[in-house]
Design a protein around this motif. Sequence first.
Motif, PDB file in Angstrom:
ATOM      1  N   ALA A  52       0.808  -1.199  -0.219  1.00 16.27           N
ATOM      2  CA  ALA A  52      -0.079   0.037   0.024  1.00 16.27           C
ATOM      3  C   ALA A  52       0.937   1.462  -0.116  1.00 16.27           C
ATOM      4  N   SER A  53       1.862   1.178   0.560  1.00 13.60           N
ATOM      5  CA  SER A  53       2.902   2.094   0.667  1.00 13.60           C
ATOM      6  C   SER A  53       3.381   3.093  -0.891  1.00 13.60           C
ATOM      7  N   LEU A 108      -0.029   4.301  -2.401  1.00 11.36           N
ATOM      8  CA  LEU A 108      -0.494   5.446  -1.760  1.00 11.36           C
ATOM      9  C   LEU A 108       0.426   6.542  -2.263  1.00 11.36           C
ATOM     10  N   TYR A 119       0.908   9.902   4.793  1.00 11.55           N
ATOM     11  CA  TYR A 119       0.213  10.772   3.858  1.00 11.55           C
ATOM     12  C   TYR A 119       0.898  12.076   3.735  1.00 11.55           C
ATOM     13  N   SER A 122      -7.465   6.898   6.264  1.00  9.23           N
ATOM     14  CA  SER A 122      -7.564   5.351   6.466  1.00  9.23           C
ATOM     15  C   SER A 122      -8.901   4.856   7.070  1.00  9.23           C
ATOM     16  N   ASN A 179      -5.909   3.902  11.121  1.00 11.15           N
ATOM     17  CA  ASN A 179      -4.708   3.756  11.754  1.00 11.15           C
ATOM     18  C   ASN A 179      -3.999   5.540  12.120  1.00 11.15           C
ATOM     19  N   ASP A 224      -7.728   4.568   1.977  1.00  4.87           N
ATOM     20  CA  ASP A 224      -6.821   3.476   2.531  1.00  4.87           C
ATOM     21  C   ASP A 224      -7.515   2.673   3.315  1.00  4.87           C
ATOM     22  N   ALA A 236      -6.758  -0.413   4.227  1.00  9.40           N
ATOM     23  CA  ALA A 236      -5.579  -1.498   4.723  1.00  9.40           C
ATOM     24  C   ALA A 236      -6.145  -2.483   5.714  1.00  9.40           C
ATOM     25  N   TYR A 237      -7.066  -1.848   6.647  1.00  7.65           N
ATOM     26  CA  TYR A 237      -7.485  -2.627   7.950  1.00  7.65           C
ATOM     27  C   TYR A 237      -8.811  -3.027   7.651  1.00  7.65           C
ATOM     28  N   THR A 294      -4.238  -3.611   0.615  1.00  4.48           N
ATOM     29  CA  THR A 294      -2.770  -4.343   0.721  1.00  4.48           C
ATOM     30  C   THR A 294      -3.245  -5.588   1.325  1.00  4.48           C
ATOM     31  N   SER A 348      -0.972  -6.851   3.341  1.00  2.00           N
ATOM     32  CA  SER A 348      -0.061  -6.832   4.372  1.00  2.00           C
ATOM     33  C   SER A 348      -1.023  -7.304   5.750  1.00  2.00           C
ATOM     34  N   LYS A 349      -2.125  -6.715   5.925  1.00  4.12           N
ATOM     35  CA  LYS A 349      -2.875  -6.923   7.546  1.00  4.12           C
ATOM     36  C   LYS A 349      -3.415  -8.119   7.308  1.00  4.12           C
ATOM     37  N   ARG A 380       5.139  -7.395   0.432  1.00  7.54           N
ATOM     38  CA  ARG A 380       5.373  -5.956  -0.266  1.00  7.54           C
ATOM     39  C   ARG A 380       3.909  -6.204  -1.528  1.00  7.54           C
ATOM     40  N   TYR A 384      -4.949  -1.370  16.990  1.00  4.94           N
ATOM     41  CA  TYR A 384      -4.408  -0.062  17.858  1.00  4.94           C
ATOM     42  C   TYR A 384      -5.401   0.549  18.815  1.00  4.94           C
TER      43      TYR A 384
HETATM   44  C1  LIG Z   1      -3.256   2.838   7.045  1.00  9.20           C
HETATM   45  C2  LIG Z   1      -2.078   2.190   6.807  1.00  9.20           C
HETATM   46  N1  LIG Z   1      -1.936   2.223   5.143  1.00  9.20           N
HETATM   47  C3  LIG Z   1      -0.764   1.679   4.612  1.00  9.20           C
HETATM   48  C4  LIG Z   1       0.107   1.009   5.123  1.00  9.20           C
HETATM   49  C5  LIG Z   1       1.460   0.408   4.391  1.00  9.20           C
HETATM   50  O1  LIG Z   1       0.920  -0.903   4.282  1.00  9.20           O
HETATM   51  P1  LIG Z   1       1.949  -1.805   3.169  1.00  9.20           P
HETATM   52  O2  LIG Z   1       2.683  -2.799   3.881  1.00  9.20           O
HETATM   53  O3  LIG Z   1       1.050  -2.566   2.263  1.00  9.20           O
HETATM   54  O4  LIG Z   1       3.113  -0.933   2.512  1.00  9.20           O
HETATM   55  C6  LIG Z   1       0.073   0.963   6.512  1.00  9.20           C
HETATM   56  C7  LIG Z   1       1.064   0.213   7.560  1.00  9.20           C
HETATM   57  O5  LIG Z   1       1.199   0.328   8.573  1.00  9.20           O
HETATM   58  C8  LIG Z   1      -0.943   1.517   7.106  1.00  9.20           C
HETATM   59  O6  LIG Z   1      -1.385   1.449   8.607  1.00  9.20           O
END
Ligand SMILES: Cc1ncc(COP(=O)(O)O)c(C=O)c1O
Length: 381
Positions: A96-97, A100, A124, A164, A168, A196, A198-199, A227, A229-230, A238, A316
Amino acid sequence: MPEFTASAAAGRVERHSLRVPMGSPPTDVVSLAMGEPDFATPEPIVAAAITALHQGATHYVHQHGDPELRSALAAEVSTLAGQSFSDDQLLITHGASAALAAAILAVVDPGDKVVLPEPGYSLYGDLVQLAGGTPVFVPAASDLHWDLDALRTALPGAKLIVFSNPCNPTGVVHSKEELVELAAILHGTGTLVLSDEAYSAIVYADGAFHSALATDDLRARTIYCQTMSKTFAMTGWRLGYLAGPADVIAAAARIHRTFNGCVNAAVQRAALAALAQGPAAIDPMLTAYRERRDVLFDRLADIPSLSAPRPEGTFYAFARYDAPIRSVDLTARLRESGVLVRPGAEYGPSGEGHIRLSFAPDIPTIHQAMDRVAMSLKEIT
Ligand SMILES: Cc1ncc(COP(=O)(O)O)c(C=O)c1O
């Protein structure tokens, strides 16, 4: 060695970044600072990557993503949105990094206003600075949900709003009603939305989560960021993606291929295995996070100088503390006491006076960390 001066872009990010480098932790430290699952990636996903490597997924692949994965994700996003997304509305990214970064650099010109509800994810602001845009922080209401009146005042003339959901660092899940209200505020404007999510799989109340893409009046202006990731405990792999209007995605793809080239071929094959796993992969993790959240909140209840709303999503807790000390200094004190947390100020000006506690670690770690937090706060307050 010729004299070196960092570029204006690197300098802007350095000057304005709220992100605090954590450095290498001292020994015997326990961490509630981590932003990642402590679970191993589910075995079928690992096996799929190994098989893919043996089958020759060791070459460059399409710069917009493995065609099969792109189609699978387009189908997934179409279901979420209740509207068909074509493959050219999808871009596979380096987490996601990079999604974004690609989205923000594709949309934001120097001088453009970008609204960032805060407390919010610290990347961001840095990316807006990289693009030369002007971040406008909009503090949350006292319940940490959006202050819609403040957003109504801040949004006119903005190129983009980035948030997000679930949030987060606050753990807030923005409701369908909040998203509909945001859509009404943006009605008739050219402002784009970067959502975003992600969660989105880490939400504790059934049916509480509502995607911006599933919000009729937001969909057409939404750039969706996701993503693996989570959801699938794949932070190190990645793999992320963007979905949105085809012209925005084409511009983001130009940025992404300039910065990143294509995404790891074998990882994209493994991502197909992750999609095939679906919710079965996340269910046991969600059960564990729920238990860990309960343990953390039991411990918080015994610390009078710390209070936090119960997070509706993410792993969190965003805890307000009652002590005359800046959050970076408190974080440094806690570190000396053997526990790592993140300072609230990292997530925006109104995050001052808070610390972010992750309950992604296991229960013994949470207990040990909270023993140290309690002892340290007792000394300070
Ligand atoms: C809200 C949020 N977006 C994006 C990311 C980044 O995710 P990625 O590991 O896919 O780059 C994170 C990572 O902590 C996150 O908390």
